[in-house]
Every structure is written in C-alpha cells, then in structure tokens.
Design a protein around this motif. Structure first.
Motif, PDB file in Angstrom:
ATOM      1  N   ILE A   7       0.842  -1.199   0.000  1.00 48.23           N
ATOM      2  CA  ILE A   7       0.000   0.000   0.000  1.00 48.23           C
ATOM      3  C   ILE A   7       0.875   1.246   0.000  1.00 48.23           C
ATOM      4  O   ILE A   7       0.607   2.206  -0.728  1.00 48.23           O
ATOM      5  CB  ILE A   7      -0.960  -0.014   1.206  1.00 48.23           C
ATOM      6  N   LEU A   8       1.948   1.221   0.779  1.00 45.03           N
ATOM      7  CA  LEU A   8       2.877   2.344   0.795  1.00 45.03           C
ATOM      8  C   LEU A   8       3.530   2.536  -0.575  1.00 45.03           C
ATOM      9  O   LEU A   8       3.678   3.661  -1.053  1.00 45.03           O
ATOM     10  CB  LEU A   8       3.938   2.140   1.873  1.00 45.03           C
ATOM     11  N   LEU A   9       3.904   1.429  -1.235  1.00 42.57           N
ATOM     12  CA  LEU A   9       4.481   1.518  -2.570  1.00 42.57           C
ATOM     13  C   LEU A   9       3.483   2.114  -3.563  1.00 42.57           C
ATOM     14  O   LEU A   9       3.868   2.902  -4.438  1.00 42.57           O
ATOM     15  CB  LEU A   9       4.915   0.136  -3.054  1.00 42.57           C
ATOM     16  N   ILE A  10       2.221   1.749  -3.456  1.00 44.19           N
ATOM     17  CA  ILE A  10       1.195   2.298  -4.340  1.00 44.19           C
ATOM     18  C   ILE A  10       1.056   3.793  -4.125  1.00 44.19           C
ATOM     19  O   ILE A  10       0.959   4.562  -5.087  1.00 44.19           O
ATOM     20  CB  ILE A  10      -0.141   1.559  -4.135  1.00 44.19           C
ATOM     21  N   LEU A  11       1.081   4.236  -2.875  1.00 42.02           N
ATOM     22  CA  LEU A  11       0.993   5.670  -2.594  1.00 42.02           C
ATOM     23  C   LEU A  11       2.202   6.425  -3.143  1.00 42.02           C
ATOM     24  O   LEU A  11       2.072   7.518  -3.712  1.00 42.02           O
ATOM     25  CB  LEU A  11       0.849   5.913  -1.093  1.00 42.02           C
ATOM     26  N   VAL A  12       3.388   5.841  -3.000  1.00 40.78           N
ATOM     27  CA  VAL A  12       4.593   6.465  -3.543  1.00 40.78           C
ATOM     28  C   VAL A  12       4.511   6.498  -5.071  1.00 40.78           C
ATOM     29  O   VAL A  12       4.888   7.495  -5.699  1.00 40.78           O
ATOM     30  CB  VAL A  12       5.860   5.720  -3.063  1.00 40.78           C
ATOM     31  N   ALA A  13       3.983   5.430  -5.682  1.00 36.61           N
ATOM     32  CA  ALA A  13       3.854   5.389  -7.141  1.00 36.61           C
ATOM     33  C   ALA A  13       2.881   6.447  -7.648  1.00 36.61           C
ATOM     34  O   ALA A  13       3.074   6.992  -8.728  1.00 36.61           O
ATOM     35  CB  ALA A  13       3.404   4.006  -7.585  1.00 36.61           C
ATOM     36  N   ILE A  14       1.865   6.744  -6.867  1.00 31.86           N
ATOM     37  CA  ILE A  14       0.917   7.786  -7.267  1.00 31.86           C
ATOM     38  C   ILE A  14       1.601   9.149  -7.236  1.00 31.86           C
ATOM     39  O   ILE A  14       1.431   9.961  -8.147  1.00 31.86           O
ATOM     40  CB  ILE A  14      -0.327   7.767  -6.362  1.00 31.86           C
ATOM     41  N   ALA A  21       9.620   2.707  -8.354  1.00 30.10           N
ATOM     42  CA  ALA A  21      10.432   1.786  -9.152  1.00 30.10           C
ATOM     43  C   ALA A  21      11.803   1.584  -8.514  1.00 30.10           C
ATOM     44  O   ALA A  21      12.337   0.473  -8.506  1.00 30.10           O
ATOM     45  CB  ALA A  21      10.577   2.312 -10.578  1.00 30.10           C
ATOM     46  N   ALA A  22      12.368   2.643  -7.947  1.00 28.76           N
ATOM     47  CA  ALA A  22      13.672   2.529  -7.287  1.00 28.76           C
ATOM     48  C   ALA A  22      13.586   1.664  -6.043  1.00 28.76           C
ATOM     49  O   ALA A  22      14.495   0.878  -5.765  1.00 28.76           O
ATOM     50  CB  ALA A  22      14.205   3.913  -6.934  1.00 28.76           C
ATOM     51  N   PHE A  23      12.505   1.786  -5.280  1.00 29.77           N
ATOM     52  CA  PHE A  23      12.337   0.955  -4.086  1.00 29.77           C
ATOM     53  C   PHE A  23      12.241  -0.513  -4.451  1.00 29.77           C
ATOM     54  O   PHE A  23      12.739  -1.376  -3.734  1.00 29.77           O
ATOM     55  CB  PHE A  23      11.096   1.358  -3.297  1.00 29.77           C
ATOM     56  N   ILE A  24      11.606  -0.812  -5.570  1.00 33.59           N
ATOM     57  CA  ILE A  24      11.387  -2.206  -5.963  1.00 33.59           C
ATOM     58  C   ILE A  24      12.621  -2.801  -6.635  1.00 33.59           C
ATOM     59  O   ILE A  24      13.063  -3.897  -6.293  1.00 33.59           O
ATOM     60  CB  ILE A  24      10.172  -2.317  -6.900  1.00 33.59           C
ATOM     61  N   THR A  25      13.184  -2.073  -7.609  1.00 34.54           N
ATOM     62  CA  THR A  25      14.224  -2.661  -8.448  1.00 34.54           C
ATOM     63  C   THR A  25      15.633  -2.211  -8.123  1.00 34.54           C
ATOM     64  O   THR A  25      16.582  -2.811  -8.612  1.00 34.54           O
ATOM     65  CB  THR A  25      13.953  -2.325  -9.926  1.00 34.54           C
ATOM     66  N   GLY A  26      15.766  -1.153  -7.321  1.00 37.01           N
ATOM     67  CA  GLY A  26      17.096  -0.611  -7.075  1.00 37.01           C
ATOM     68  C   GLY A  26      17.562   0.136  -8.314  1.00 37.01           C
ATOM     69  O   GLY A  26      16.764   0.594  -9.125  1.00 37.01           O
ATOM     70  N   CYS A  27      18.842   0.261  -8.481  1.00 35.23           N
ATOM     71  CA  CYS A  27      19.396   0.954  -9.641  1.00 35.23           C
ATOM     72  C   CYS A  27      19.513  -0.054 -10.785  1.00 35.23           C
ATOM     73  O   CYS A  27      20.507  -0.757 -10.910  1.00 35.23           O
ATOM     74  CB  CYS A  27      20.756   1.551  -9.293  1.00 35.23           C
ATOM     75  N   SER A  28      18.478  -0.127 -11.593  1.00 34.56           N
ATOM     76  CA  SER A  28      18.438  -1.100 -12.681  1.00 34.56           C
ATOM     77  C   SER A  28      17.900  -0.436 -13.935  1.00 34.56           C
ATOM     78  O   SER A  28      17.546   0.744 -13.935  1.00 34.56           O
ATOM     79  CB  SER A  28      17.548  -2.285 -12.298  1.00 34.56           C
ATOM     80  N   CYS A  29      17.825  -1.205 -14.994  1.00 33.69           N
ATOM     81  CA  CYS A  29      17.310  -0.630 -16.227  1.00 33.69           C
ATOM     82  C   CYS A  29      15.809  -0.391 -16.134  1.00 33.69           C
ATOM     83  O   CYS A  29      15.289   0.463 -16.834  1.00 33.69           O
ATOM     84  CB  CYS A  29      17.723  -1.473 -17.419  1.00 33.69           C
ATOM     85  N   ASP A  30      15.100  -1.101 -15.251  1.00 32.74           N
ATOM     86  CA  ASP A  30      13.676  -0.810 -15.041  1.00 32.74           C
ATOM     87  C   ASP A  30      13.487   0.572 -14.428  1.00 32.74           C
ATOM     88  O   ASP A  30      12.505   1.248 -14.728  1.00 32.74           O
ATOM     89  CB  ASP A  30      13.023  -1.873 -14.154  1.00 32.74           C
ATOM     90  N   LEU A  31      14.403   1.005 -13.593  1.00 35.55           N
ATOM     91  CA  LEU A  31      14.336   2.362 -13.049  1.00 35.55           C
ATOM     92  C   LEU A  31      14.544   3.382 -14.157  1.00 35.55           C
ATOM     93  O   LEU A  31      13.812   4.371 -14.247  1.00 35.55           O
ATOM     94  CB  LEU A  31      15.382   2.559 -11.949  1.00 35.55           C
TER      95      LEU A  31
END
Length: 98
Positions: A7-14, A21-31
């Motif tokens: 839920i916190l990630l969804i709020l940050v994504a909004i 994306a950084a919280f989930i993947t770190g420093c990656s190409c998805d970021l």
C-alpha cells in the motif's frame, strides 16, 4: 494478499513513480525505463510502476515474503527468482510454468 508495504508503494507510485520503481528494483534498467516513461508522460510512468508493484506482489505470493530476488533488467518473465538456499513455497496456481 496486500501488505502494508505494498500500500505504501502504491501511494509512492501515485506521487512519484520513479521512486516506487527505485524501491522495488534498485538501480536497474527498469528504473531508467520508468524515469523515461515518466518524463514522456505521467500516465506511462504510473502504469509501469504499478506493473512492477503487481509483479512484486506475484513474487511474494509465489515464493513467500523475502524468498525471492529481483532479476529484471530487461527480462519479461520472470522478474523474480527464488533466493538461493530459500525453500520454495508451494504454488497452487492453475498455470505453473515450472
């Protein structure tokens, strides 16, 4: 099952999709992809961040909380794999690509 961290990630994504994306993947190409999508338009960045959150929730369901590692970096399926040495939680889905 939706956890409070999701839920916190969804709020940050909004508010700011690249942060989620950084919280989930770190420093990656998805970021990097998410940053580019957000600069092209706010909606594409949101959709990508929500997709990353959805894939993380699927990995938690399949491998258990903390029983997986992120291996994205341009791969479509799977974005997550079981962590080495972690016992894999049973998977009761209808379509298992074992």
């Amino acid at each position: 099952m939706v956890r409070s961290s999701d839920i916190l990630l969804i709020l940050v994504a909004i508010l700011f999709p690249p942060a989620a994306a950084a919280f989930i993947t770190g420093c990656s190409c998805d970021l990097l992809i998410n940053i580019c999508l957000t600069t092209l338009g706010y909606l594409p960045g949101h959709l990508h961040a929500f997709w990353l959150i959805y894939k993380k929730m699927q990995a938690e369901e399949r491998y258990g909380s903390g029983g997986f590692i992120y291996v994205g970096n341009g791969h479509y399926e799977p974005l997550y794999q079981p962590a080495p040495g972690q016992p894999q939680a049973p998977y009761y889905g209808a379509t298992h690509h074992g």
